[in-house]
Enzyme design. Structure first.
Site, PDB file in Angstrom:
ATOM      1  N   ASN A 159     -10.352  -7.073 -50.561  1.00 52.71           N
ATOM      2  CA  ASN A 159      -9.272  -7.744 -51.277  1.00 52.71           C
ATOM      3  C   ASN A 159      -8.074  -6.810 -51.346  1.00 52.71           C
ATOM      4  O   ASN A 159      -7.981  -5.952 -52.223  1.00 52.71           O
ATOM      5  CB  ASN A 159      -9.742  -8.143 -52.675  1.00 52.71           C
ATOM      6  CG  ASN A 159     -10.773  -9.253 -52.639  1.00 52.71           C
ATOM      7  OD1 ASN A 159     -10.438 -10.416 -52.392  1.00 52.71           O
ATOM      8  ND2 ASN A 159     -12.035  -8.889 -52.835  1.00 52.71           N
ATOM      9  N   GLU A 160      -7.172  -6.978 -50.398  1.00 49.91           N
ATOM     10  CA  GLU A 160      -6.019  -6.101 -50.270  1.00 49.91           C
ATOM     11  C   GLU A 160      -4.979  -6.407 -51.344  1.00 49.91           C
ATOM     12  O   GLU A 160      -5.057  -7.432 -52.030  1.00 49.91           O
ATOM     13  CB  GLU A 160      -5.394  -6.265 -48.883  1.00 49.91           C
ATOM     14  CG  GLU A 160      -6.332  -5.940 -47.729  1.00 49.91           C
ATOM     15  CD  GLU A 160      -6.574  -4.448 -47.562  1.00 49.91           C
ATOM     16  OE1 GLU A 160      -6.303  -3.673 -48.495  1.00 49.91           O
ATOM     17  OE2 GLU A 160      -7.049  -4.046 -46.479  1.00 49.91           O
ATOM     18  N   PRO A 161      -3.996  -5.496 -51.532  1.00 51.91           N
ATOM     19  CA  PRO A 161      -2.919  -5.768 -52.479  1.00 51.91           C
ATOM     20  C   PRO A 161      -2.320  -7.150 -52.241  1.00 51.91           C
ATOM     21  O   PRO A 161      -2.049  -7.545 -51.107  1.00 51.91           O
ATOM     22  CB  PRO A 161      -1.908  -4.662 -52.172  1.00 51.91           C
ATOM     23  CG  PRO A 161      -2.751  -3.523 -51.714  1.00 51.91           C
ATOM     24  CD  PRO A 161      -3.858  -4.157 -50.915  1.00 51.91           C
ATOM     25  N   SER A 185      -4.041  -9.782 -53.527  1.00 51.77           N
ATOM     26  CA  SER A 185      -5.169 -10.658 -53.838  1.00 51.77           C
ATOM     27  C   SER A 185      -5.178 -10.964 -55.334  1.00 51.77           C
ATOM     28  O   SER A 185      -5.125 -10.050 -56.160  1.00 51.77           O
ATOM     29  CB  SER A 185      -6.486 -10.000 -53.435  1.00 51.77           C
ATOM     30  OG  SER A 185      -6.521  -9.747 -52.045  1.00 51.77           O
ATOM     31  N   THR A 207      -5.582   0.407 -44.960  1.00 52.79           N
ATOM     32  CA  THR A 207      -7.015   0.194 -44.797  1.00 52.79           C
ATOM     33  C   THR A 207      -7.424   0.396 -43.345  1.00 52.79           C
ATOM     34  O   THR A 207      -8.454   1.020 -43.052  1.00 52.79           O
ATOM     35  CB  THR A 207      -7.406  -1.221 -45.260  1.00 52.79           C
ATOM     36  OG1 THR A 207      -7.064  -1.368 -46.639  1.00 52.79           O
ATOM     37  CG2 THR A 207      -8.894  -1.466 -45.073  1.00 52.79           C
TER      38      THR A 207
END
Length: 638
Positions: free
Chosen positions: A158-160, A162, A177
């Site tokens: 869940n990347e920035p 999310s 990432t």
């Protein structure tokens, strides 16, 4: 172990002395939950994570199964994520990871294992994700979810950006990432751009959540997660919403938390009788105010949360003098000890002189990168210096370098007709293999050997430049490393015994070892553990030579010691810094662009010089002598 309840912390946090103790403790908790559910006749639903963080946890669960009878028959697992696309048998597959570290070694039923499928046709991914959510609900929900955390603050993938309500889905990976994953894929260009991940909302529905984090590299994002405001720019902060979550850290990962770094700002108890704690507070104050230590005033202490120290220890002047002298006494131009000198205020003993010195280098260039100036000084001052290269470093060599060296051997053989079966055969096998090599494929044994010899030759060249005799360069090739992959085997008995044998052979009076635990690939951590375990065993066996041996820990390639931690500071002159750089340049295969640069894209010599210069600048700003650069060390008391 320290449990925090600081007002600044929004998530319960426990800090263990090291990741080993933390992993074992969490494994015991999981085992207790599995047994409790079994006694109740119920399944235990576990949410599992991948990556280097939980590997020791899984090893302990395997040990509990094999040695203490912990059964996984009632366990159902759901993994957080998987790269997309990704075949399950690929080296980087999380399916393969989970089987290698856990599932193949315990009695969990195959039908009870659930991992996102990286082979689903893209048009079917949305349906797969909905079904994954349904399977979790049908199982009764996740009892305990294990998490790691990425540098961007991601949990799962869940990347920035999310949101707290996000569900299992296909996402695009953040650049950071992908950079962090580049080493696993032998280059960022080979890292998949997408992944399937449980959503933040899915994770938050778990009955209990435990987030694990190790190493200095995670300290900054841990502080943001535990103490910062909830924001989708740091998805891990949404864990603050959960009623039953805890964060489990080692000391390095917890170093930036207010309760540990500046407890006086959180009205927490402070031990002002501890000299190291006082030094931490005073150096913090001086740096906050950008003032030399000797210029700090009573008002500075009172207005910045340190009135308690002032009340305990008297006026600012006496505190300043004490801390200033302590820092001054860390500085020495004689890292091996100065002969015929009063050593009562020096970090190292004057005698014996000269000393037998053993420098452990995890990779074939860590010695000169992290403590090259000190190495040169030790040689120049007449000590018997040995360097032990703990691993071959073969995976960090570009394929074209291996081809170039194989070609040299073939051309040399042809020119001098040295062999009835020309080395051209070797050259052709190497070229054929590398030209047909798939991304992330393990090198053949021949290629691994060539790459290892390249690194070995460079290390020998650097040693000769530094004045270390050929016979004092020791190549250990510890077995844990020799997988041909970024992912290594656990530290084994053979690794520890090889370390013991070398120590007994040299019987050093000084040992230097890499305490740089931020190494993203974990090799430094494993190599340090091998040394610690070897020394502890020798101590238990009563090795007499060990009674006269001091151990110093260096950093430099990934992180540096905090100023208050430093116990020996070795000034490096401009000329010595140039010599250090030339020694690093002997490692030509790592020059220009290392294969695994980590988050910092600069060359290692650039990182090292910046860290060395920064340390010197900090000493200078605190009011101590001004130097071009400083290499820093902390003593390990075994």
């Amino acid at each position: 172990m320290t449990s925090h309840s600081a007002s600044t912390e929004r998530i319960p946090t426990t800090v263990y002395p090291d990741s080993e103790q933390a992993s074992v403790a969490v494994a015991q908790d999981i085992a207790g939950l599995i047994r409790q559910r079994a006694a109740e006749g119920r399944s235990c639903i576990l949410g599992l994570a991948t990556g280097s963080t939980p590997t020791r946890l899984y090893e302990e669960l395997v040990r509990l199964h094999q040695q203490e009878g912990l059964s996984f028959q009632n366990v159902i697992t759901f993994n957080l994520d998987e790269y997309f696309p990704m075949a399950p048998d690929s080296l980087q597959s999380y399916v393969r990871f989970m089987h290698e570290y856990l599932f193949d070694h315990v009695d969990i039923p195959v039908a009870n294992v659930h991992i996102p499928d990286g082979t689903v046709p893209v048009e079917e991914v949305a349906g797969f994700c909905r079904r994954y959510e349904e399977q979790i609900r049908e199982a009764g929900g996740i009892d305990l979810q294990i998490l790691g955390i990425g540098r961007t603050g991601h949990i799962g993938f869940n990347e920035p950006g999310s949101g707290a309500a996000s569900r299992t889905r296909l996402i695009t990976l953040d650049h950071i990432t992908r950079t962090d994953a580049a080493s696993d894929f032998y280059g960022e260009e080979n890292v998949p751009r997408r992944a399937i991940t449980m959503g933040v909302g899915t994770i938050l529905e778990a009955h209990e959540i435990v987030l694990l984090a190790w190493g200095e590299g995670k300290a900054a994002v841990i502080k943001r997660m535990v103490e910062g405001d909830m924001t989708d720019s740091v998805p891990a902060t949404y864990l603050q919403k959960h009623p039953n979550v805890r964060v489990v850290l080692d000391e390095a990962a917890g170093a930036e938390l207010t309760a540990r770094k500046t407890p006086w700002l959180a009205d927490l108890p402070c031990n002002w009788q501890d000299a190291a704690f006082v030094r931490k507070a005073v150096t913090w104050l001086a740096r906050q105010l950008q003032k030399p230590i000797l210029k700090l005033t009573d008002q500075d202490y009172n207005e910045n949360g340190l009135s308690g120290l002032l009340a305990e220890s008297g006026q600012a002047y006496s505190i300043n003098i004490k801390v200033f002298n302590e820092l001054q006494h860390t500085i020495t131009g004689w890292p091996g000890g100065k002969p015929n000198a009063d050593d009562s205020h020096r970090p190292e003993r004057a005698e014996p002189f000269p000393k037998r010195v053993l420098i452990f280098s995890p990779h074939p260039d860590d010695d000169v990168i992290s403590m090259g100036g000190t190495l040169l000084r030790l040689v120049d001052q007449g000590h018997e210096v040995h360097v032990a290269y703990q691993t071959s470093g073969n995976i960090a060599v570009f394929d074209e370098e291996a081809i170039r060296f194989a070609e040299f051997v073939a051309d040399y053989d042809e020119a001098f007709r040295l062999d009835e079966q020309p080395a051209e055969n070797l050259y052709r096998r190497v070229v054929d293999f590398l030209q047909n090599k798939a991304p992330g494929q393990v090198d053949s044994s021949e290629v691994q050997q060539i790459k290892g010899l390249i690194r070995r030759g460079e290390a020998k060249s650097a040693c000769r430049y530094a004045g270390v005799p050929d016979e004092n360069a020791h190549f250990m090739d510890l077995p844990f490393y020799e997988t041909g992959r970024v992912r290594k085997k656990p530290l084994g008995e053979e690794d520890i015994q090889l370390t013991i044998d070398l120590l007994n052979k040299i019987r050093p009076q000084q040992i230097y070892a890499a305490g740089d635990l931020s190494d993203p690939h974990g090799t430094h951590r494993v190599c340090l553990s091998a040394i610690f375990q070897a020394v502890q065993r020798l101590k238990a066996e009563g090795a007499e030579w060990l009674q006269d041996c001091w151990v110093w820990l260096y950093r430099g390639a990934w992180q540096e010691w905090d100023i208050d931690q430093i116990e020996m500071a070795v000034p490096i002159s401009p000329e010595e810094l140039t010599r250090k750089r030339r020694a690093i340049f002997k490692h030509q295969s790592q020059k220009d662009r290392p294969l695994f640069p980590g988050a910092d894209q600069r060359e290692f010599w650039q990182r090292a010089e910046e860290r060395n210069r920064t340390t010197a600048q900090i000493y200078d700003r605190l009011g101590l002598p001004e130097y071009e650069a400083i290499e820093a060390f902390v003593r390990w008391h075994y």
